[in-house]
Design a protein around this motif. Sequence first.
Motif, PDB file in Angstrom:
ATOM      1  N   GLU A   1       0.959  -1.233  -0.037  1.00 28.19           N
ATOM      2  CA  GLU A   1      -0.109  -0.014  -0.309  1.00 28.19           C
ATOM      3  C   GLU A   1       0.743   1.238   0.001  1.00 28.19           C
ATOM      4  O   GLU A   1       0.352   2.260  -0.886  1.00 28.19           O
TER       5      GLU A   1
ATOM      6  N   VAL B   1       2.372   7.756 -17.908  1.00 25.01           N
ATOM      7  CA  VAL B   1       1.381   6.682 -18.140  1.00 25.01           C
ATOM      8  C   VAL B   1       1.082   6.491 -19.489  1.00 25.01           C
ATOM      9  O   VAL B   1       1.302   5.211 -19.988  1.00 25.01           O
TER      10      VAL B   1
ATOM     11  N   LEU C   1       2.322   1.764  -3.503  1.00 23.96           N
ATOM     12  CA  LEU C   1       1.474   1.851  -4.529  1.00 23.96           C
ATOM     13  C   LEU C   1       0.855   3.417  -4.317  1.00 23.96           C
ATOM     14  O   LEU C   1       0.890   3.863  -5.276  1.00 23.96           O
ATOM     15  N   ARG C   2       0.921   3.934  -3.079  1.00 25.25           N
ATOM     16  CA  ARG C   2       0.438   5.330  -2.815  1.00 25.25           C
ATOM     17  C   ARG C   2       1.517   6.247  -3.537  1.00 25.25           C
ATOM     18  O   ARG C   2       1.317   7.252  -4.298  1.00 25.25           O
ATOM     19  N   THR C   3       2.807   5.892  -3.317  1.00 26.55           N
ATOM     20  CA  THR C   3       3.936   6.508  -3.734  1.00 26.55           C
ATOM     21  C   THR C   3       3.962   6.486  -5.104  1.00 26.55           C
ATOM     22  O   THR C   3       4.428   7.680  -5.861  1.00 26.55           O
ATOM     23  N   LEU C   4       3.697   5.353  -5.961  1.00 26.35           N
ATOM     24  CA  LEU C   4       3.680   5.384  -7.118  1.00 26.35           C
ATOM     25  C   LEU C   4       2.526   6.136  -7.953  1.00 26.35           C
ATOM     26  O   LEU C   4       2.579   6.719  -8.973  1.00 26.35           O
ATOM     27  N   ALA C   5       1.398   6.227  -7.123  1.00 24.07           N
ATOM     28  CA  ALA C   5       0.241   7.075  -7.728  1.00 24.07           C
ATOM     29  C   ALA C   5       0.502   8.543  -7.635  1.00 24.07           C
ATOM     30  O   ALA C   5       0.248   9.260  -8.404  1.00 24.07           O
ATOM     31  N   ASP C   6       1.269   8.921  -6.383  1.00 25.41           N
ATOM     32  CA  ASP C   6       1.561  10.343  -6.078  1.00 25.41           C
ATOM     33  C   ASP C   6       2.710  10.752  -6.885  1.00 25.41           C
ATOM     34  O   ASP C   6       2.743  11.886  -7.668  1.00 25.41           O
TER      35      ASP C   6
ATOM     36  N   THR D   1       3.796   9.390 -10.139  1.00 25.94           N
ATOM     37  CA  THR D   1       3.492   8.808 -11.534  1.00 25.94           C
ATOM     38  C   THR D   1       2.868  10.097 -12.436  1.00 25.94           C
ATOM     39  O   THR D   1       1.782  10.627 -11.821  1.00 25.94           O
TER      40      THR D   1
END
Length: 222
Positions: free
Chosen positions: A138, A153, A141-146, A148
């Motif tokens: 988690e 993408v 994934l949060r770091t990747l979402a923030d 990216t």
Amino acid sequence: MRLPVPGPRDVLSALERGGEQVEALLGAVPRVLSLLDQAEALVARAAGIVDRVDAVADAATAEVVRVGAVVDAATAEVVRVGAVVDAATAEVARVGGVVDAAATQIGRADAVLGDVGVQVGRAAVLIDLLEPSLTTLEPTLRTLADTTHPEEVAALVTLIDHLPAVTLQVERDILPVMASLGSVAPDLHELLDVSRELNEILGKIPGIGRLKRRVEEEDDGE
């Protein structure tokens, strides 16, 4: 029943017998008159009875006509009720068909719900199995979402779109070359050894060393 009324023969017979018979005959006249009155009364009563019978017959005839009309109306009503019953029977049959179709659909829905229940159970088991890993991933994934960017993408999507062509080229061009490297490596080593020996031989020739140095100086100057 014969009435006791003296006829012509009785009158002649009485005249022949004498005065007593005439007196008896004359005495019978009031009785005859009384009997005639009674006969007239009976005839009058009979006429009244006949009139009453005629009236009753007329009433009975009218009643029969009325009953016939009632019977005709009842027959028409029975026919109408029969038509209504036929329509109701057809409607009941149609409703029965609808009920049967609904029962079939309900059976299918029960089967689908059963399958959905099985899938939900499997999904629940899978979620239970993945929950520890997802909990661990988690933060990543949060770091990747923030971090990216949408352009990244889009570039990743473009790369994924080109992966089939890249895979085809790798399988068609690169993999055969890599498979042949095992047989080319000894030849390359032999070629390097020959080149090294040739350099040594050239280095022993007079003037080659000076020419070689000149070439190296020109290369350094460029």
